[in-house]
Design an enzyme around this catalytic site. Structure first.
Site, short mmCIF file in Angstrom:
data_model
loop_
_atom_site.label_atom_id
_atom_site.label_comp_id
_atom_site.label_asym_id
_atom_site.label_seq_id
_atom_site.Cartn_x
_atom_site.Cartn_y
_atom_site.Cartn_z
N ARG A 1 0.85 -1.19 0.00
CA ARG A 1 0.00 0.00 0.00
C ARG A 1 0.89 1.24 0.00
O ARG A 1 1.80 1.35 0.81
CB ARG A 1 -0.90 -0.01 1.25
CG ARG A 1 -1.44 1.35 1.68
CD ARG A 1 -2.68 1.72 0.88
NE ARG A 1 -3.05 3.10 1.10
CZ ARG A 1 -3.94 3.51 1.99
NH1 ARG A 1 -4.56 2.64 2.75
NH2 ARG A 1 -4.24 4.79 2.12
N ARG B 1 -5.52 1.94 -4.57
CA ARG B 1 -4.62 1.31 -3.61
C ARG B 1 -4.76 -0.21 -3.66
O ARG B 1 -5.86 -0.73 -3.93
CB ARG B 1 -4.84 1.82 -2.18
CG ARG B 1 -6.13 1.45 -1.48
CD ARG B 1 -7.31 2.38 -1.69
NE ARG B 1 -7.09 3.79 -1.56
CZ ARG B 1 -7.20 4.46 -0.42
NH1 ARG B 1 -7.52 3.85 0.68
NH2 ARG B 1 -7.02 5.76 -0.42
N ASP C 1 -6.54 -1.27 1.62
CA ASP C 1 -6.86 -0.30 2.66
C ASP C 1 -7.62 -1.06 3.75
O ASP C 1 -8.52 -1.85 3.43
CB ASP C 1 -7.75 0.81 2.07
CG ASP C 1 -8.09 1.89 3.08
OD1 ASP C 1 -7.20 2.23 3.89
OD2 ASP C 1 -9.21 2.40 3.06
N ASP D 1 -9.56 -0.18 7.33
CA ASP D 1 -10.02 0.83 8.28
C ASP D 1 -10.62 0.16 9.50
O ASP D 1 -11.32 -0.86 9.38
CB ASP D 1 -11.07 1.73 7.62
CG ASP D 1 -10.47 2.69 6.60
OD1 ASP D 1 -9.27 3.00 6.72
OD2 ASP D 1 -11.19 3.11 5.69
N1 LIG Z 1 -10.89 4.55 12.37
C1 LIG Z 1 -9.77 4.70 11.63
N2 LIG Z 1 -9.30 3.68 10.88
C2 LIG Z 1 -8.17 3.83 10.13
N3 LIG Z 1 -7.43 4.96 10.08
C3 LIG Z 1 -7.87 6.00 10.83
C4 LIG Z 1 -9.04 5.92 11.62
N4 LIG Z 1 -9.23 7.11 12.25
C5 LIG Z 1 -8.23 7.89 11.89
N5 LIG Z 1 -7.40 7.25 11.02
C6 LIG Z 1 -6.21 7.87 10.43
O1 LIG Z 1 -6.50 8.18 9.09
C7 LIG Z 1 -5.25 8.39 8.44
C8 LIG Z 1 -5.42 8.15 6.95
O2 LIG Z 1 -5.74 6.81 6.73
P1 LIG Z 1 -5.80 6.25 5.25
O3 LIG Z 1 -4.56 6.65 4.50
O4 LIG Z 1 -6.11 4.78 5.35
O5 LIG Z 1 -7.03 7.09 4.68
P2 LIG Z 1 -7.88 6.76 3.43
O6 LIG Z 1 -8.18 5.30 3.44
O7 LIG Z 1 -7.21 7.29 2.19
O8 LIG Z 1 -9.20 7.59 3.64
P3 LIG Z 1 -10.37 7.33 4.69
O9 LIG Z 1 -9.79 7.65 6.04
O10 LIG Z 1 -11.42 8.29 4.25
O11 LIG Z 1 -10.79 5.88 4.57
C9 LIG Z 1 -4.28 7.42 9.10
O12 LIG Z 1 -3.08 8.08 9.36
C10 LIG Z 1 -4.98 7.00 10.39
O13 LIG Z 1 -4.18 7.25 11.53
N1 LIG Z 2 -15.76 2.07 -3.56
C1 LIG Z 2 -14.81 2.49 -2.71
N2 LIG Z 2 -14.47 3.79 -2.72
C2 LIG Z 2 -13.51 4.23 -1.85
C3 LIG Z 2 -12.89 3.32 -0.95
C4 LIG Z 2 -13.29 1.95 -0.99
O1 LIG Z 2 -12.78 1.10 -0.22
N3 LIG Z 2 -14.26 1.58 -1.87
N4 LIG Z 2 -11.99 3.78 -0.05
C5 LIG Z 2 -11.70 5.05 0.02
C6 LIG Z 2 -10.77 5.53 1.07
O2 LIG Z 2 -10.69 4.69 2.12
C7 LIG Z 2 -12.24 6.05 -0.89
N5 LIG Z 2 -13.18 5.51 -1.82
#
Ligand SMILES: Nc1ncnc2c1ncn2[C@@H]1O[C@H](COP(=O)(O)OP(=O)(O)OP(=O)(O)O)[C@@H](O)[C@H]1O
Ligand SMILES: Nc1nc2c(c(=O)[nH]1)N=C(CO)CN2
Length: 206
Positions: free
Chosen positions: A98, A107, A110, A112
């Site tokens: 990643r 990516r 990912d 979360d």
């Molecule tokens: N619940 C959470 N799960 C994962 N990361 C988190 C969470 N809350 C805050 N973060 C923070 O978000 C930051 C960005 O994470 P990441 O690069 O995975 O974002 P993204 O996947 O592009 O966007 P999104 O956060 O909208 O899914 C990380 O540095 C992490 O510390």
């Molecule tokens: N359909 C889809 N869209 C996204 C996704 C994802 O997992 N699925 N993750 C994102 C950032 O975490 C932003 N946009």
């Protein structure tokens, strides 16, 4: 009493933490990546309780023209603390190459943290529940399929100022909602956002 002592591996499930993780990929062999990522998470200290199927989803946000995603949601138990779990998720992302190049860009993987023991936290390093889960069909639909009774604390927030793309505005109020109901509302608004692909092949647990 010697007979009642338990080691860590024998610890009853009730003493463990319970978390919901969302996985997504839109680069490389996404279906394989998600299945291998679940195995890596299990090897890293989580126990798989249940998993959604795999879903093909239209990209939300990010650069135009990026490929569709494959998404899934899993429920796990773990002895890891919330930040340790985040670190494990980041390590598994890194193991699957990643790279953070463009916000919401394509990516390989990912992961979360959507929910951890129902904890509510506004820490930007780990915001709980995940601040954007409540508006994402690619999280809510698989979650509801996996657990029709699942509940999520939804946060109503102030309007974003628009100064930063990753801004999480002030919370105004919160309510607990049924994830399946919320996902139906979101799907009603965009029926093409997400479609079921197949069951995820989940690994055997040690
Ligand atoms: N619940 C959470 N799960 C994962 N990361 C988190 C969470 N809350 C805050 N973060 C923070 O978000 C930051 C960005 O994470 P990441 O690069 O995975 O974002 P993204 O996947 O592009 O966007 P999104 O956060 O909208 O899914 C990380 O540095 C992490 O510390
Ligand atoms: N359909 C889809 N869209 C996204 C996704 C994802 O997992 N699925 N993750 C994102 C950032 O975490 C932003 N946009």
């Amino acid at each position: 009493m010697a007979g009642t002592q338990t080691t860590d591996t024998q610890k009853p499930n009730t003493l463990k933490h319970r978390a919901v993780l969302a996985l997504g990929s839109n680069l490389g062999e996404s279906e394989d990546t998600l299945e291998r990522a679940v195995a890596d998470l299990v090897a890293g200290g989580v126990q798989l309780v249940r998993a959604s199927g795999l879903y093909r989803t239209a990209p939300v946000g990010g650069p135009a023209g990026q490929p569709d995603f494959v998404n899934a949601v899993i429920e796990v138990t773990t002895d890891l603390g919330a930040y340790e779990l985040l670190r494990l998720c980041n390590a598994v992302e890194a193991a699957h190459h990643r790279e953070r190049l463009v916000r919401w860009g394509p990516r390989t993987l990912d992961i979360d943290v959507i929910d951890y023991d129902g904890v509510i936290s506004e820490d930007p390093v780990l915001t709980l529940p995940h601040p954007r889960a409540q508006e994402r069909a690619f999280v809510l639909v698989p979650w509801a399929q996996m657990d029709p009774q699942a509940r999520l604390t939804v946060t109503h927030r102030a309007k974003p100022s628009g100064e930063r793309p990753d801004e999480v505005p002030e919370p105004l109020s919160r309510e607990v909602v049924n994830v399946a109901e919320l996902s139906r509302t979101l799907l009603g608004a965009d029926e093409d956002a997400i479609s079921y692909m197949r069951e995820m092949q989940v690994p055997d647990q040690p």
